[in-house]
Write a protein that holds these residues in place. Structure first.
Motif, PDB file in Angstrom:
ATOM      1  N   GLN A 136       0.835  -1.198   0.000  1.00  0.00           N
ATOM      2  CA  GLN A 136       0.000   0.000   0.000  1.00  0.00           C
ATOM      3  C   GLN A 136       0.874   1.254   0.000  1.00  0.00           C
ATOM      4  OE1 GLN A 136      -2.611   0.817   3.408  1.00  0.00           O
ATOM      5  NE2 GLN A 136      -4.209   1.262   1.929  1.00  0.00           N
ATOM      6  N   VAL A 137       0.498   2.191  -0.864  1.00  0.00           N
ATOM      7  CA  VAL A 137       1.145   3.497  -0.943  1.00  0.00           C
ATOM      8  C   VAL A 137       0.081   4.532  -0.590  1.00  0.00           C
ATOM      9  CG1 VAL A 137       2.307   5.145  -2.460  1.00  0.00           C
ATOM     10  CG2 VAL A 137       2.694   2.682  -2.761  1.00  0.00           C
ATOM     11  N   VAL A 138       0.379   5.383   0.398  1.00  0.00           N
ATOM     12  CA  VAL A 138      -0.597   6.357   0.880  1.00  0.00           C
ATOM     13  C   VAL A 138       0.050   7.735   0.942  1.00  0.00           C
ATOM     14  CG1 VAL A 138      -2.169   6.977   2.770  1.00  0.00           C
ATOM     15  CG2 VAL A 138      -1.662   4.569   2.327  1.00  0.00           C
ATOM     16  N   VAL A 139      -0.696   8.750   0.512  1.00  0.00           N
ATOM     17  CA  VAL A 139      -0.274  10.152   0.632  1.00  0.00           C
ATOM     18  C   VAL A 139      -1.409  10.881   1.346  1.00  0.00           C
ATOM     19  CG1 VAL A 139       0.257  12.275  -0.633  1.00  0.00           C
ATOM     20  CG2 VAL A 139       1.187  10.085  -1.416  1.00  0.00           C
ATOM     21  N   TRP A 140      -1.080  11.755   2.303  1.00  0.00           N
ATOM     22  CA  TRP A 140      -2.090  12.496   3.056  1.00  0.00           C
ATOM     23  C   TRP A 140      -1.535  13.839   3.490  1.00  0.00           C
ATOM     24  CZ3 TRP A 140       1.087   8.896   5.082  1.00  0.00           C
ATOM     25  CH2 TRP A 140       1.757   9.216   6.250  1.00  0.00           C
ATOM     26  N   ASN A 141      -2.452  14.703   3.941  1.00  0.00           N
ATOM     27  CA  ASN A 141      -2.003  15.993   4.478  1.00  0.00           C
ATOM     28  C   ASN A 141      -2.313  16.057   5.971  1.00  0.00           C
ATOM     29  OD1 ASN A 141      -4.827  16.297   4.138  1.00  0.00           O
ATOM     30  ND2 ASN A 141      -4.642  18.503   3.927  1.00  0.00           N
ATOM     31  N   SER A 142      -1.533  16.902   6.662  1.00  0.00           N
ATOM     32  CA  SER A 142      -1.689  17.050   8.110  1.00  0.00           C
ATOM     33  C   SER A 142      -2.353  18.384   8.426  1.00  0.00           C
ATOM     34  CB  SER A 142      -0.310  16.999   8.780  1.00  0.00           C
ATOM     35  OG  SER A 142       0.432  18.154   8.422  1.00  0.00           O
ATOM     36  N   ARG A 143      -2.645  18.587   9.688  1.00  0.00           N
ATOM     37  CA  ARG A 143      -3.240  19.862  10.126  1.00  0.00           C
ATOM     38  C   ARG A 143      -2.332  21.041   9.794  1.00  0.00           C
ATOM     39  NH1 ARG A 143      -7.665  19.386  13.546  1.00  0.00           N
ATOM     40  NH2 ARG A 143      -7.955  17.288  14.345  1.00  0.00           N
ATOM     41  N   GLY A 145      -0.620  21.313   7.242  1.00  0.00           N
ATOM     42  CA  GLY A 145      -0.602  21.502   5.795  1.00  0.00           C
ATOM     43  C   GLY A 145       0.466  20.702   5.083  1.00  0.00           C
ATOM     44  N   ASP A 146       1.300  19.993   5.831  1.00  0.00           N
ATOM     45  CA  ASP A 146       2.340  19.167   5.223  1.00  0.00           C
ATOM     46  C   ASP A 146       1.715  17.975   4.505  1.00  0.00           C
ATOM     47  OD1 ASP A 146       4.236  20.809   6.442  1.00  0.00           O
ATOM     48  OD2 ASP A 146       4.327  19.540   8.236  1.00  0.00           O
ATOM     49  N   VAL A 147       2.338  17.555   3.414  1.00  0.00           N
ATOM     50  CA  VAL A 147       1.916  16.354   2.696  1.00  0.00           C
ATOM     51  C   VAL A 147       2.939  15.267   3.004  1.00  0.00           C
ATOM     52  CG1 VAL A 147       1.447  15.330   0.444  1.00  0.00           C
ATOM     53  CG2 VAL A 147       0.764  17.690   0.900  1.00  0.00           C
ATOM     54  N   SER A 148       2.463  14.117   3.447  1.00  0.00           N
ATOM     55  CA  SER A 148       3.341  13.010   3.830  1.00  0.00           C
ATOM     56  C   SER A 148       2.973  11.770   3.038  1.00  0.00           C
ATOM     57  CB  SER A 148       3.192  12.716   5.329  1.00  0.00           C
ATOM     58  OG  SER A 148       3.540  13.847   6.092  1.00  0.00           O
ATOM     59  N   ALA A 149       3.879  10.773   3.062  1.00  0.00           N
ATOM     60  CA  ALA A 149       3.645   9.532   2.334  1.00  0.00           C
ATOM     61  C   ALA A 149       4.094   8.349   3.183  1.00  0.00           C
ATOM     62  CB  ALA A 149       4.389   9.547   1.008  1.00  0.00           C
ATOM     63  N   ASN A 150       3.562   7.176   2.827  1.00  0.00           N
ATOM     64  CA  ASN A 150       3.837   5.943   3.554  1.00  0.00           C
ATOM     65  C   ASN A 150       3.812   4.791   2.566  1.00  0.00           C
ATOM     66  OD1 ASN A 150       2.494   3.433   4.880  1.00  0.00           O
ATOM     67  ND2 ASN A 150       3.449   4.510   6.564  1.00  0.00           N
ATOM     68  N   ILE A 151       4.734   3.863   2.722  1.00  0.00           N
ATOM     69  CA  ILE A 151       4.729   2.612   1.956  1.00  0.00           C
ATOM     70  C   ILE A 151       4.664   1.492   2.978  1.00  0.00           C
ATOM     71  CG2 ILE A 151       6.005   1.126   0.358  1.00  0.00           C
ATOM     72  CD1 ILE A 151       7.440   3.713  -0.606  1.00  0.00           C
ATOM     73  N   ALA A 167       9.741  12.954  -2.457  1.00  0.00           N
ATOM     74  CA  ALA A 167      10.901  12.674  -3.310  1.00  0.00           C
ATOM     75  C   ALA A 167      11.253  11.179  -3.246  1.00  0.00           C
ATOM     76  CB  ALA A 167      12.094  13.527  -2.894  1.00  0.00           C
ATOM     77  N   GLN A 168      11.179  10.586  -2.053  1.00  0.00           N
ATOM     78  CA  GLN A 168      11.447   9.159  -1.914  1.00  0.00           C
ATOM     79  C   GLN A 168      10.354   8.330  -2.596  1.00  0.00           C
ATOM     80  OE1 GLN A 168      11.898   9.278   2.405  1.00  0.00           O
ATOM     81  NE2 GLN A 168      13.943   8.388   2.162  1.00  0.00           N
ATOM     82  N   LEU A 169       9.117   8.822  -2.580  1.00  0.00           N
ATOM     83  CA  LEU A 169       8.034   8.122  -3.274  1.00  0.00           C
ATOM     84  C   LEU A 169       8.312   8.095  -4.776  1.00  0.00           C
ATOM     85  CD1 LEU A 169       5.406   6.618  -2.804  1.00  0.00           C
ATOM     86  CD2 LEU A 169       4.198   8.802  -2.977  1.00  0.00           C
ATOM     87  N   GLU A 170       8.819   9.195  -5.321  1.00  0.00           N
ATOM     88  CA  GLU A 170       9.217   9.225  -6.740  1.00  0.00           C
ATOM     89  C   GLU A 170      10.379   8.266  -6.988  1.00  0.00           C
ATOM     90  OE1 GLU A 170       9.988  13.254  -7.934  1.00  0.00           O
ATOM     91  OE2 GLU A 170       7.957  13.907  -7.396  1.00  0.00           O
ATOM     92  N   GLU A 171      11.313   8.200  -6.052  1.00  0.00           N
ATOM     93  CA  GLU A 171      12.439   7.267  -6.161  1.00  0.00           C
ATOM     94  C   GLU A 171      11.920   5.820  -6.156  1.00  0.00           C
ATOM     95  OE1 GLU A 171      16.498   6.074  -3.667  1.00  0.00           O
ATOM     96  OE2 GLU A 171      15.270   7.745  -2.976  1.00  0.00           O
ATOM     97  N   PHE A 172      10.926   5.542  -5.318  1.00  0.00           N
ATOM     98  CA  PHE A 172      10.315   4.214  -5.269  1.00  0.00           C
ATOM     99  C   PHE A 172       9.710   3.860  -6.632  1.00  0.00           C
ATOM    100  CE2 PHE A 172       6.457   1.612  -4.146  1.00  0.00           C
ATOM    101  CZ  PHE A 172       7.144   0.435  -3.862  1.00  0.00           C
ATOM    102  N   ALA A 173       9.017   4.814  -7.256  1.00  0.00           N
ATOM    103  CA  ALA A 173       8.441   4.577  -8.583  1.00  0.00           C
ATOM    104  C   ALA A 173       9.552   4.255  -9.590  1.00  0.00           C
ATOM    105  CB  ALA A 173       7.626   5.786  -9.039  1.00  0.00           C
ATOM    106  N   ARG A 174      10.685   4.935  -9.504  1.00  0.00           N
ATOM    107  CA  ARG A 174      11.806   4.650 -10.417  1.00  0.00           C
ATOM    108  C   ARG A 174      12.358   3.241 -10.185  1.00  0.00           C
ATOM    109  NH1 ARG A 174      12.808  10.135  -9.321  1.00  0.00           N
ATOM    110  NH2 ARG A 174      14.368   9.658  -7.727  1.00  0.00           N
ATOM    111  N   LEU A 175      12.431   2.809  -8.922  1.00  0.00           N
ATOM    112  CA  LEU A 175      12.896   1.451  -8.617  1.00  0.00           C
ATOM    113  C   LEU A 175      11.930   0.409  -9.177  1.00  0.00           C
ATOM    114  CD1 LEU A 175      14.143   1.872  -4.928  1.00  0.00           C
ATOM    115  CD2 LEU A 175      15.556   1.492  -6.969  1.00  0.00           C
TER     116      LEU A 175
END
Length: 187
Positions: A136-143, A145-151, A167-175
């Motif tokens: 599972q890949v998840v992207v969300w925003n916090s109170r 206003g930051d946008v975070s991701a999780n794998i 940036a690491q999520l984009e790196e994951f897509a490249r891998l």
């Protein structure tokens, strides 16, 4: 006499425990997982470590092939291993991604990575993509206003999660893309 009465009552069918069925192993969710559980035959496994995410995120991508030389059966795909930050014992969790799921996974990663406030009229959002084997890949925003991701990877009951930057999520897509190219050459 009392002992006879207790033994007689305990032997009555109304007090009997129902016979328990033996636990069935979970049904494999991917072709790779099903093939790895094959017994009574020769299996040849090939794999290449495609790479790992930079930084403290414990995410590794492997390209894999499984082949039965007798039945000419081959299955290919990726293994995504996730280790939680701060886990010094190295206990990682794995999810398999069949070859035919890789294009959808790449599209899903790219879509959720672009998620921003405004994707919903409400204050907060969570955008996610999941594969058959619970990657599972998840992207969300916090109170703030930051946008975070999780794998995350693993089974429903035993998962590992790595918090990553966009940036690491984009790196994951490249891998993942690099793993697909390796598998394309091995087919």
């Amino acid at each position: 006499m009392l002992a006879t009465l207790i033994v007689s009552a305990a032997a009555h069918p109304a007090f009997a425990q129902p016979a328990q069925q033996p636990a069935q192993p979970p049904v494999p969710k991917t072709k790779i997982e099903a093939f790895t559980g094959t017994t009574g035959t020769v299996m040849i496994k090939g794999y290449t470590n495609v790479g790992s995410l930079s930084g403290s995120a414990g995410v590794e991508v492997q390209a894999m092939t499984f082949r039965n030389p007798n039945g000419n059966e081959t299955h290919t795909g990726l293994a995504i291993n996730v280790k939680e930050a701060g886990n010094s014992y190295g206990d990682s969790k794995r999810s398999f991604v069949d070859y035919d799921e890789i294009a959808g996974l790449l599209d899903g990663i790219k879509y959720v990575a672009k998620s921003q406030k405004g994707v919903t009229p409400l204050d907060f959002f969570e955008s996610s993509y999941s594969t058959k084997d619970n990657l599972q890949v998840v992207v969300w925003n916090s109170r703030a206003g930051d946008v975070s991701a999780n794998i995350s990877a693993g089974s429903t009951y035993s998962r590992a999660s790595a918090f990553v930057s966009l940036a690491q999520l984009e790196e994951f897509a490249r891998l993942v893309e690099a793993g697909k190219k390796l598998l394309d050459g091995a087919r």
